[in-house]
Scaffold this active site. Structure first.
Site, PDB file in Angstrom:
ATOM      1  N   VAL A   1     -23.563  18.183  -6.061  1.00 55.03           N
ATOM      2  CA  VAL A   1     -24.401  18.874  -5.740  1.00 55.03           C
ATOM      3  C   VAL A   1     -25.239  19.402  -5.560  1.00 55.03           C
ATOM      4  O   VAL A   1     -26.056  18.450  -4.704  1.00 55.03           O
ATOM      5  CB  VAL A   1     -24.464  19.699  -7.718  1.00 55.03           C
ATOM      6  CG1 VAL A   1     -25.508  20.918  -7.341  1.00 55.03           C
ATOM      7  CG2 VAL A   1     -22.818  19.713  -8.776  1.00 55.03           C
TER       8      VAL A   1
ATOM      9  N   ASP B   1     -26.429  15.670  -9.951  1.00 54.47           N
ATOM     10  CA  ASP B   1     -25.137  14.633  -9.445  1.00 54.47           C
ATOM     11  C   ASP B   1     -25.869  15.467  -7.299  1.00 54.47           C
ATOM     12  O   ASP B   1     -24.647  15.368  -7.608  1.00 54.47           O
ATOM     13  CB  ASP B   1     -23.990  13.659  -9.632  1.00 54.47           C
ATOM     14  CG  ASP B   1     -23.201  12.783  -9.045  1.00 54.47           C
ATOM     15  OD1 ASP B   1     -23.955  12.133  -7.861  1.00 54.47           O
ATOM     16  OD2 ASP B   1     -22.719  12.223  -9.768  1.00 54.47           O
ATOM     17  N   HIS B   2     -26.534  14.250  -6.666  1.00 56.05           N
ATOM     18  CA  HIS B   2     -26.260  14.846  -5.271  1.00 56.05           C
ATOM     19  C   HIS B   2     -24.968  14.053  -4.675  1.00 56.05           C
ATOM     20  O   HIS B   2     -25.453  15.026  -3.578  1.00 56.05           O
ATOM     21  CB  HIS B   2     -27.059  14.336  -4.625  1.00 56.05           C
ATOM     22  CG  HIS B   2     -28.382  15.116  -3.690  1.00 56.05           C
ATOM     23  ND1 HIS B   2     -27.856  16.194  -3.734  1.00 56.05           N
ATOM     24  CD2 HIS B   2     -29.546  15.724  -3.625  1.00 56.05           C
ATOM     25  CE1 HIS B   2     -28.471  17.238  -2.640  1.00 56.05           C
ATOM     26  NE2 HIS B   2     -29.964  16.754  -2.928  1.00 56.05           N
ATOM     27  N   ARG B   3     -24.127  13.699  -5.356  1.00 52.49           N
ATOM     28  CA  ARG B   3     -23.285  13.402  -4.616  1.00 52.49           C
ATOM     29  C   ARG B   3     -21.786  15.179  -4.914  1.00 52.49           C
ATOM     30  O   ARG B   3     -21.555  15.189  -3.986  1.00 52.49           O
ATOM     31  CB  ARG B   3     -22.170  12.545  -4.832  1.00 52.49           C
ATOM     32  CG  ARG B   3     -23.225  11.373  -4.747  1.00 52.49           C
ATOM     33  CD  ARG B   3     -22.178   9.881  -5.513  1.00 52.49           C
ATOM     34  NE  ARG B   3     -22.098  10.696  -7.137  1.00 52.49           N
ATOM     35  CZ  ARG B   3     -21.551   9.615  -8.093  1.00 52.49           C
ATOM     36  NH1 ARG B   3     -20.829   8.057  -7.240  1.00 52.49           N
ATOM     37  NH2 ARG B   3     -21.399   9.488  -9.175  1.00 52.49           N
TER      38      ARG B   3
ATOM     39  N   PRO C   1     -26.554   9.546  -7.291  1.00 49.02           N
ATOM     40  CA  PRO C   1     -27.987   9.773  -7.439  1.00 49.02           C
ATOM     41  C   PRO C   1     -28.637  10.989  -8.027  1.00 49.02           C
ATOM     42  O   PRO C   1     -28.125  12.271  -7.681  1.00 49.02           O
ATOM     43  CB  PRO C   1     -28.003   9.765  -5.364  1.00 49.02           C
ATOM     44  CG  PRO C   1     -26.380  10.512  -5.755  1.00 49.02           C
ATOM     45  CD  PRO C   1     -25.854   9.527  -6.885  1.00 49.02           C
TER      46      PRO C   1
END
Length: 505
Positions: free
Chosen positions: A479, A475-477, A299
């Protein structure tokens, strides 16, 4: 008896399953030695030269240029014992089936059908008197005739057969019913001068050039076969290569059918002339697969920052005048790369990857800094290994080597593996910013935009200042927004005032 070995296509690195045969550097009948480059292949990541694992004589080329084959597929056959028990006139490259089909006896002076045209380092048997007209004609072809393969080592021309053995006329075998002997034909004419270029049978032109000129072309990423030679006999000179490189540098990335860019070279124009259809393979195929995987797996979130980089531009000018940096290229990208390394050192959590199989976050204690490079073959992302250990001069040298290697198409799979964070310099194309897609296996990528002079409020007054835009995708997983914003803010702070690096280093 001759001993034949078939060379299977090896894995050029990182488990790649296929490669395209680009150029053969040897032809049937050529002598080869161990570690001699025999073929250039193109993998999904780079151009690779393959060396011969044996010493011997090439008996068969099993795969034509332009063909994509799986790893493990035999591509060439070499006779590793060409003189072992070979009777006079028996070709090294003749297959077992062809030899089995030969008649048990032959008229005196006749050579078996299908004999090789030429065999370098001929055995003693080949020096014996005798041999058919076919063999003599084939030798003449290899010595410089208009027909034949014409494949020679670039820079050395076609060997003069007369320097190895004296020319001789051979009388044709008379039929049994002949009433009178047939007069011997006139001696064969002298070999024609070496042609300025050769072909491999598929219509492609292969230019002649000396080894230093070939190396220069590779270093500059110039397709030597597309260069018109102005030297004696049409040989490509150093000036020809430099001129082509200068024209390529000035040409924009937007190319259309009719240009000589590699992306369109393998395409086919539709019958109505309105489209060119190019097979998706090599770097373009790999890039597409990686981008699709990244876009639909991680994401993406992107944050932006506009920053005054006037002080960075002044630093760049001072470094360019510094004797210590005289042999390297200093650009604003160098300062941006150093700023990112400082930000990673302050926020090591962003230097990570997501291990889906193990359901773990892997934090890296090293920084392999990737630089996205646009090349004629497509986008590649080589990385500077252990960039966090380099000072500014060392980083400048590493970036210079990385860039020149990528433009020459010689980036190896190892150079592109194990990257941890990447910079893409969209500003070199005049673009302000963008939303970059993550390089697979990394947590963040920084887009560095064009630097422009703009009106800017500086110390309470509107002044013309050098301004750029930064964009950080992550990467929102791995960060969250806070971490991503802090990293981008640190990069911007160093670009706004490079002296800040002394405080944080």
């Amino acid at each position: 008896m001759p001993t034949y070995q078939q060379f299977p296509l090896p894995d050029a690195g990182e488990g790649l399953t296929e490669a395209e045969i680009v150029t053969w550097h040897v032809a049937v009948g050529d002598a080869v030695e161990v570690n001699q480059t025999i073929v250039e292949i193109e993998t999904a990541k780079s151009l690779v030269d393959l060396p011969s694992p044996w010493t011997g004589v090439v008996s068969r080329i099993l795969v034509e240029p332009g063909t994509t084959v799986e790893v493990g597929t035999p591509i060439i056959e070499v006779d590793v014992d060409p003189s072992g028990g070979v009777p006079a006139g028996s070709p090294a490259g003749t297959s077992d089936e062809a030899r089995a089909a030969e008649p048990a006896t032959a008229p005196a002076g006749a050579a078996p059908h299908g004999a090789q045209a030429h065999r370098p380092h001929a055995s003693r048997a080949s020096e014996e008197p005798g041999g058919s007209d076919e063999v003599e004609a084939a030798r003449d072809e290899r010595a410089g005739g208009d027909e034949g393969s014409g494949a020679v080592l670039v820079g050395y021309g076609v060997a003069d057969a007369g320097s190895r053995r004296r020319a001789r006329a051979t009388a044709p075998v008379a039929p049994a019913s002949a009433a009178a002997p047939v007069a011997a034909p006139a001696p064969a004419p002298a070999a024609a001068p070496a042609p300025a270029s050769t072909g491999d049978g598929d219509g492609r032109r292969h230019a002649l050039a000396k080894p230093p000129v070939r190396k220069l072309a590779r270093d500059l990423g110039v397709d030597l076969d597309s260069v018109h030679g102005t030297g004696p006999g049409g040989i490509v000179t150093r000036e020809d290569v430099l001129e082509r490189a200068a024209r390529a540098e000035a040409r924009t990335l937007a190319t259309y059918p009719g240009d000589d860019q590699p992306w369109s070279a393998s395409g086919a124009v539709t019958p109505d002339g309105r489209q060119t259809r190019v097979p998706v393979r090599s770097v373009r195929k790999r890039t597409a697969e990686a981008m699709v995987t990244s876009a639909f797996t991680a994401p993406h979130v992107t944050v932006f920052h506009t920053v005054d980089v006037t002080r960075t531009m002044k630093l760049v000018e001072r470094l360019r005048a510094d004797r210590e940096f005289a042999d390297v290229r200093v650009t604003p990208l160098l300062i941006a790369a150093k700023a990112l390394l400082i930000a990673v050192d302050r926020h090591p959590e962003i230097n990570a990857s997501w291990d889906e199989a193990a359901q773990e976050i892997v934090y890296k204690h090293y920084v392999n800094l990737g630089i996205a490079a646009a090349t004629p073959r497509g986008l590649v992302v080589p990385n500077v290994k252990d960039a966090h250990r380099l000072d500014l001069l060392g980083l400048a040298r590493a970036l210079g080597e990385l860039t020149s290697t990528a433009r020459a198409g010689r980036t190896t799979p190892a150079d592109m593996s194990d990257g941890t964070i990447t910079i893409t310099n969209v500003g070199v194309f005049g673009i302000d910013t963008g939303t970059p897609i993550l390089n697979p296996g990394e947590a963040a990528i920084l887009a560095f935009g064009a630097i422009r002079q703009q009106p800017w409020v500086h110390k309470g007054k509107v002044k013309p200042r050098h301004v750029t835009q930064l964009a950080l995708s992550f990467d929102h997983r791995l960060v969250d927004g806070e971490l991503g914003s802090r990293v981008l803010a640190d990069v911007a702070a160093v670009l706004a005032d490079p002296a800040q690096a002394l405080v944080w280093s």
